[in-house]
Write a protein that holds these residues in place. Structure first.
Motif, PDB file in Angstrom:
ATOM      1  N   THR A   1       0.804  -1.237   0.000  1.00  0.00           N
ATOM      2  CA  THR A   1       0.000   0.000   0.000  1.00  0.00           C
ATOM      3  C   THR A   1       0.827   1.273   0.000  1.00  0.00           C
ATOM      4  O   THR A   1       0.322   2.330  -0.354  1.00  0.00           O
ATOM      5  CB  THR A   1      -0.886   0.062   1.257  1.00  0.00           C
ATOM      6  OG1 THR A   1      -0.013   0.139   2.403  1.00  0.00           O
ATOM      7  CG2 THR A   1      -1.803  -1.139   1.354  1.00  0.00           C
ATOM      8  N   ARG A   2       2.073   1.181   0.494  1.00  0.00           N
ATOM      9  CA  ARG A   2       2.935   2.349   0.704  1.00  0.00           C
ATOM     10  C   ARG A   2       2.318   3.395   1.628  1.00  0.00           C
ATOM     11  O   ARG A   2       2.602   4.588   1.504  1.00  0.00           O
ATOM     12  CB  ARG A   2       3.313   3.002  -0.637  1.00  0.00           C
ATOM     13  CG  ARG A   2       3.963   2.063  -1.622  1.00  0.00           C
ATOM     14  CD  ARG A   2       5.288   1.524  -1.082  1.00  0.00           C
ATOM     15  NE  ARG A   2       5.701   0.346  -1.807  1.00  0.00           N
ATOM     16  CZ  ARG A   2       6.712   0.340  -2.697  1.00  0.00           C
ATOM     17  NH1 ARG A   2       7.422   1.410  -2.897  1.00  0.00           N
ATOM     18  NH2 ARG A   2       7.024  -0.782  -3.318  1.00  0.00           N
ATOM     19  N   LYS A   3       1.468   2.941   2.531  1.00  0.00           N
ATOM     20  CA  LYS A   3       0.928   3.891   3.512  1.00  0.00           C
ATOM     21  C   LYS A   3       1.947   4.072   4.637  1.00  0.00           C
ATOM     22  O   LYS A   3       2.301   3.112   5.321  1.00  0.00           O
ATOM     23  CB  LYS A   3      -0.387   3.371   4.088  1.00  0.00           C
ATOM     24  CG  LYS A   3      -1.525   3.420   3.094  1.00  0.00           C
ATOM     25  CD  LYS A   3      -2.852   3.081   3.748  1.00  0.00           C
ATOM     26  CE  LYS A   3      -3.976   3.160   2.725  1.00  0.00           C
ATOM     27  NZ  LYS A   3      -5.186   2.456   3.181  1.00  0.00           N
ATOM     28  N   PRO A   4       2.393   5.284   4.883  1.00  0.00           N
ATOM     29  CA  PRO A   4       3.484   5.496   5.851  1.00  0.00           C
ATOM     30  C   PRO A   4       3.149   5.014   7.262  1.00  0.00           C
ATOM     31  O   PRO A   4       4.041   4.587   7.995  1.00  0.00           O
ATOM     32  CB  PRO A   4       3.714   7.014   5.812  1.00  0.00           C
ATOM     33  CG  PRO A   4       2.645   7.607   4.986  1.00  0.00           C
ATOM     34  CD  PRO A   4       1.978   6.533   4.207  1.00  0.00           C
ATOM     35  N   GLU A   5       1.882   5.076   7.650  1.00  0.00           N
ATOM     36  CA  GLU A   5       1.555   4.655   9.025  1.00  0.00           C
ATOM     37  C   GLU A   5       1.829   3.166   9.230  1.00  0.00           C
ATOM     38  O   GLU A   5       2.119   2.730  10.349  1.00  0.00           O
ATOM     39  CB  GLU A   5       0.114   5.015   9.388  1.00  0.00           C
ATOM     40  CG  GLU A   5      -0.972   4.317   8.588  1.00  0.00           C
ATOM     41  CD  GLU A   5      -1.414   5.112   7.353  1.00  0.00           C
ATOM     42  OE1 GLU A   5      -0.587   5.907   6.817  1.00  0.00           O
ATOM     43  OE2 GLU A   5      -2.570   4.934   6.924  1.00  0.00           O
ATOM     44  N   LEU A   6       1.766   2.391   8.138  1.00  0.00           N
ATOM     45  CA  LEU A   6       2.052   0.955   8.273  1.00  0.00           C
ATOM     46  C   LEU A   6       3.545   0.723   8.469  1.00  0.00           C
ATOM     47  O   LEU A   6       3.958  -0.170   9.207  1.00  0.00           O
ATOM     48  CB  LEU A   6       1.529   0.193   7.047  1.00  0.00           C
ATOM     49  CG  LEU A   6      -0.003   0.173   6.938  1.00  0.00           C
ATOM     50  CD1 LEU A   6      -0.453  -0.296   5.557  1.00  0.00           C
ATOM     51  CD2 LEU A   6      -0.612  -0.719   8.024  1.00  0.00           C
ATOM     52  N   LEU A   7       4.344   1.538   7.847  1.00  0.00           N
ATOM     53  CA  LEU A   7       5.787   1.441   8.051  1.00  0.00           C
ATOM     54  C   LEU A   7       6.162   1.894   9.471  1.00  0.00           C
ATOM     55  O   LEU A   7       7.054   1.309  10.110  1.00  0.00           O
ATOM     56  CB  LEU A   7       6.516   2.293   7.001  1.00  0.00           C
ATOM     57  CG  LEU A   7       8.032   2.110   6.933  1.00  0.00           C
ATOM     58  CD1 LEU A   7       8.417   0.652   6.698  1.00  0.00           C
ATOM     59  CD2 LEU A   7       8.618   2.988   5.830  1.00  0.00           C
ATOM     60  N   GLU A   8       5.431   2.893   9.960  1.00  0.00           N
ATOM     61  CA  GLU A   8       5.671   3.327  11.343  1.00  0.00           C
ATOM     62  C   GLU A   8       5.380   2.198  12.340  1.00  0.00           C
ATOM     63  O   GLU A   8       6.120   1.985  13.293  1.00  0.00           O
ATOM     64  CB  GLU A   8       4.803   4.541  11.687  1.00  0.00           C
ATOM     65  CG  GLU A   8       5.404   5.844  11.198  1.00  0.00           C
ATOM     66  CD  GLU A   8       4.371   6.961  11.197  1.00  0.00           C
ATOM     67  OE1 GLU A   8       3.504   6.995  12.098  1.00  0.00           O
ATOM     68  OE2 GLU A   8       4.420   7.790  10.254  1.00  0.00           O
TER      69      GLU A   8
END
Lengths: 406, 406
Positions: free
Chosen positions: B331-338
């Motif tokens: 998804t490239r959603k930053p909150e998931l990487l956080e």
């Protein structure tokens, strides 16, 4: 040791016993389907309606014993509760009769349908305890006979042929002597023979001696350790199972042996019980850093594989209290009373819940409450009240003779 | 998020994977009887010679997968270890053939004698994973066929008739949909079909869809919770069992669903996987006070009856790392990487043992090592290396495309 201190202990123990009995009378009775709820939360609410058979049997036993032997519990509501629990057990606990053998369920639905059957003997053990003790109160001969018949079957499973338990025979699964089995059988012999005539005593005499010998086989490592599982010929087993120590179990076996020794004034057994089954588990099992008894240990100092090994459970502390107080009452050795008081201080400052009543059962190594329910699949109306009942009676005896030797 | 940070993560993950592979290559191989020791202490010493079949199968699978798909592990010693483990499994794991059905043992002696058989499907699951993956490396058609035959039997037990598992049918034991079963079957379908032709994919297509539906039934409480056990028609079950949450399991199911969704570009499944199976378990399961994921929770906030409920186990953290990193990569959603980085920080600061190598598996709620062994009855060469392997590959992909969207 001051008499005043022991009187303080007795008062606290007595009031705790009243508190605990009230808790279970108030919260655990299922007036719709009979039997007892056993999953009871911190505040007394039922968080699961499953009825665990070990705990049904234990609660019937405890109510009956209190009713029969302690005047202040000789009350109709306790007798009625015991009878109702006994009726539920008789109606629902026995689930199958393969090749003429009864098997008791481990767990029932609220309305008595079997959910799970264990391939062990323990549901049957607590069924027997319940039926025998209840029959002593009600005079129900048929019930008493039923207890003895179940006992015969148990003996058959343990000593002749275990195939009725349903466990497949596997080539790598070598038969072992697990402490729980001779301990429970010794407890049952004491239950079935206590206060009965010489004929009954004679009937179980050989079994009782066998149980004692089987328990003594757990003394290992040149007498320096009690191991939970040994081979059938009394040798140490390999691996984790062979190295396992369960201090609470050993202490419980210790006071069973002390009772056995006292009945026949067998000083050798009494001293073995104290030096091996009570002193050693205390020495290895007491947490010198945080206090309290560990649940499991490995005799070689490996980490046990049981995730709960370092938790402080209520029941080993209950067994330790009975064991040390009984040991003191038989020997009057002051160091045994000191141990009792050490366990007492830890126990009463950590387990009782001053707000919700009853005791917490499961603490972290550091003594924090880890599970906050009062009843669960393995915690019911048994270890706490049995400990308080036993200790109150022993303290009554000690204090009645205080001017003699205390 | 800086590329530098992700490169740091990849380097650490890569070196940890090397470390963990070295550990098991060095300490776990039984060169006398074959197979792998699974009870391995803090320092690498074998503290019990029992061989747990889940872990034998998982280790064969992991070695084979590493050998097949990662160049630096394409080494003869890893292939030989996988083959030796596979030979041990084939020779000893299958213990009975009642009514034409194989059953795998749960635990074997060092020389392969069955000690215990579980009445579940999981030994067979890991047997299948091992045989299929190993056959991909060796090209052994017969072994691959054997994996498929065992799979047929598994499907029969799960969907047609479970009596071959040996569990007695009891009136109170209502059939349930336990998360582990459809999850494992989905994992096996992915194993058996991955990289194979349309015929094989077709063969398992209906089963795969059934697994996904069964997993989705665990979304309960109007979409606000993942429950571990539900009824066969997808309703909430009563009591503790019905309210049980196992965040690690839900997260693992989450990335299985993400893989499924990605393969067929099913955005609905991908979004359900992330919002329900990954985000919800994280929200309920993360300990806001001490960090880390709880092992078990009760959706209504009761205390679970599992004594280890508040412990921090290595494997839920492994699953969370894979789940969040895969979710981010899709998804490239930053909150998931956080989230990934939050779990990463906790995991790498608590579980790896800088001195003895490998990871500790079992921490207290506060993050202290509670059990210090590296391998035990349920911890082997699997969750840690699978996590590191998956994360390294995902990070490789992400970093290879870094200029595009990172």
């Amino acid at each position: 040791m001051s008499v005043v201190k022991l009187e303080e202990c007795r008062e606290r123990i007595r009031s705790q016993l009243d508190n605990v009995v009230d808790f279970w009378l108030k919260y655990s009775h299922d007036t719709v389907h009979g039997g007892f709820f056993t999953c009871i939360g911190r505040d007394g609410s039922v968080y699961d309606e499953l009825k665990y058979v070990w705990l049904q049997g234990r609660q019937v036993w405890m109510y009956s014993r209190l009713y029969r032997t302690m005047e202040r519990f000789h009350k109709p509501e306790i007798l009625e509760a015991a009878k109702a629990g006994g009726a539920f057990l008789r109606k629902f606990a026995r689930v199958s009769r393969t090749s003429g053998q009864w098997k008791c369920a481990f767990c029932l639905t609220r309305d008595g349908k079997a959910v799970k059957v264990q391939r062990t003997i323990f549901s049957e053990c607590f069924y027997i305890m319940a039926m025998d003790e209840l029959s002593r109160v009600t005079g129900d001969q048929e019930m008493q006979l039923e207890a003895e018949q179940m006992m015969e079957q148990l003996i058959h499973w343990v000593r002749v042929d275990s195939s009725g338990l349903g466990r497949p025979q596997l080539p790598g699964d070598v038969p072992a002597n697990s402490m729980a089995v001779p301990m429970m059988l010794l407890c049952l012999v004491q239950q079935l023979t206590g206060g009965r005539g010489p004929e009954v005593v004679q009937k179980y005499k050989e079994l009782e001696q066998w149980c004692v010998q089987q328990i003594l086989h757990h003394i290992q490592r040149d007498g320096t350790a009690i191991l939970e599982n040994v081979s059938v010929d009394g040798k140490e087993l390999p691996g984790c199972s062979g190295r396992l120590q369960n201090p609470g179990h050993a202490l419980e076996a210790g006071w069973f042996l002390l009772q056995y020794g006292a009945e026949r004034t067998d000083e050798k057994i009494q001293s073995t019980a104290i030096n091996k089954f009570i002193e050693l588990p205390y020495q290895c099992g007491w947490d010198k850093t945080h206090g309290g008894l560990f649940y499991f240990l490995d005799v070689d100092g490996h980490c046990p594989t049981q995730l709960e090994w370092n938790m402080k459970l209520w029941w080993p502390h209950c067994e330790a209290l009975i064991a040390f107080l009984m040991a003191y009452s038989q020997t009057r050795k002051p160091e045994l009373l000191e141990r009792f008081l050490q366990v007492y201080e830890y126990t009463f400052s950590h387990f009782p819940d001053a707000n919700g009543g009853e005791w917490f059962g499961y603490l972290t190594q550091e003594g924090k409450v880890a599970l906050d329910f009062k009843g669960g699949p393995f915690k019911g109306f048994f270890h706490v009240p049995r400990c308080l009942y036993m200790c109150e009676r022993i303290l009554d005896d000690l204090l009645a003779n205080e001017d003699r030797t205390l």
